[in-house]
Structures are given as C-alpha cells and as structure tokens.
Write an enzyme that holds these catalytic residues in place. Structure first.
Site: not given
Ligand code: AMP
Length: 215
Positions: A13, A87, A126, A159, A170
C-alpha cells in the site's frame, strides 16, 4: 479526490501510494506514519497509541478518528490517498461522516489482494525511511546503498512490528477487523479489487488500469 488503499500489511500500500501521489497529484495520509511520528515526538497521541502498536493490535477507533478529523482539516482542498485507514467498519463510517460535513465523499477504495505467506516473506525483508515513509524491500527494491535512504542517506529501520511473529498476528487482526472494510465500500459500489502479487511495477500498472476503467 479521496482515495482509499486497502489490503493486508505488506501488500504494498505504501509503495503504491507513493506512485499515486505522483500520478494523481495527491498527498498521502498514512495513519501508521502519523502515529509513529507522534510516538517519536512523545505527544499524547503517541502515548495513547504505542502499546497497541507494539503488540500489532489496532489503535482504538476514537483515537484514530480524532486524528483523522484534524488531518482532514489540515489537508482541505487537496486530493488525499489514505494508506492504512480505515481499518474497521466503524472507521469507514466515521470517515464518511467527517467528509459529509465538508460536502465531500470517498471516490474509490482500491483493495490490493495477496496470500498471507507472501506477506510474511515480504515484510520480514521490508525497511523503511522514518522521515519520509519511503519503503524499500531487500528482495525486490533494495536501497542503492545498503541500510540507507536513497534520497537523504539517512539510516533505514526494520520496524519492530515487521518481525515474523508480530506479522502473523497483524494478519489475523487484518482478516478479523479490516477485511470487512472492503465489503463496506463494495456495498457503496466504490470497491476496485487489484491483484497485489507480482513486481511493484506490475501492481502499479494494474492499479492505474483499474482507476482508468472508471473514467
Ligand atoms: P501501518 O504502518 O499502517 O502498518 O500501521 C502500523 C500500526 O499502527 C498498526 O499495526 C496499528 O497498531 C496502528 N494503526 C495504523 N493505522 C491504524 C488505523 N487506521 N486504525 C487502528 N490502528 C492503526
């Protein structure tokens, strides 16, 4: 224009959002990046989000929607690509309410699809540049020089939530809470499904074609 990018963690994404920014003259709003910046800056938002993020769990909807409200005001008038949001169905419904207040609506949701095991392999490889959100992959799109960002020369990070155990968790969270978001947009007739397996350029071509078919 408000475009949503959906799909499991690691489907690409962030990478595709970077292309769409150029192709559509848009800005990217990655909730994960905003939260990581909040943690790095020690803000209240960061403190609320950190334990959830470290565990690979979702940050509560009300925290996310408060953050989105502020960001939408900040970005008013710009085309926005949402990456990692919504999400949950509650977040998708909350976004509709916020946009309606502004006399706007989501245009489309592009759902990138892929098998879980491909995701585990990809995410383990990554690396991210925290300053810009630029994403590299040691398997397909490595940086020019090992361990550093192509544009700034700053260090890349692996990360904590890109470790295999956390990735699997996840993915479970994704299937439970986030996959139904695609159904939300499907009901609205706004969902475009795109195969996310293949090279970055293959997927870019498919996304472009899906969006072009609309016009
Ligand atoms: P990402 O970088 O989008 O994979 O987000 C990393 C982490 O941030 C996720 O595993 C969640 O803990 C939190 N997170 C990011 N965006 C959201 C969202 N829209 N709703 C809830 N948690 C989020």
């Amino acid at each position: 224009m408000y475009l949503i990018l959906l799909g499991p963690p690691g489907v690409g994404k962030g990478t595709q959002a970077q292309f769409l920014i150029d192709d559509l003259k848009a800005v990217q709003l990655s909730t994960g990046e905003v939260l990581r910046a909040a943690i790095a800056n020690g803000t209240d938002l960061g403190k609320k989000a950190k334990t959830f993020m470290d565990a690979g769990d979702l940050v509560p909807d009300e925290v996310i929607l408060g953050m989105i409200h502020d960001k939408l005001e900040e970005l008013e008038g710009k085309a926005v690509i949402f990456d990692g949001f919504p999400r949950t169905e509650a977040q998708a419904a909350g976004l509709d309410v916020e946009l309606e207040k502004m006399g706007k609506a989501v245009d489309n949701a592009v759902a990138l699809t892929i098998d879980d095991e491909v995701v585990v392999d990809r995410l383990s490889a990554r690396r991210v540049h925290p300053g810009s959100g630029r994403v590299y992959n040691l398997l397909f799109s490595p940086p020019k020089n090992e361990g550093v960002d192509d544009k700034t020369g700053e260090a890349l990070v692996h990360r904590d939530d890109d470790q295999p155990d956390v990735i699997r968790h996840r993915l479970e969270v994704y299937h439970e809470s986030t996959a139904p978001v695609a159904g939300f947009y499907k009901k609205q007739g706004k969902l475009l499904e795109v195969d996310g397996d293949g090279t970055v350029e293959d997927v870019r071509g498919r996304v472009k074609a899906a969006l072009k078919d609309l016009g």
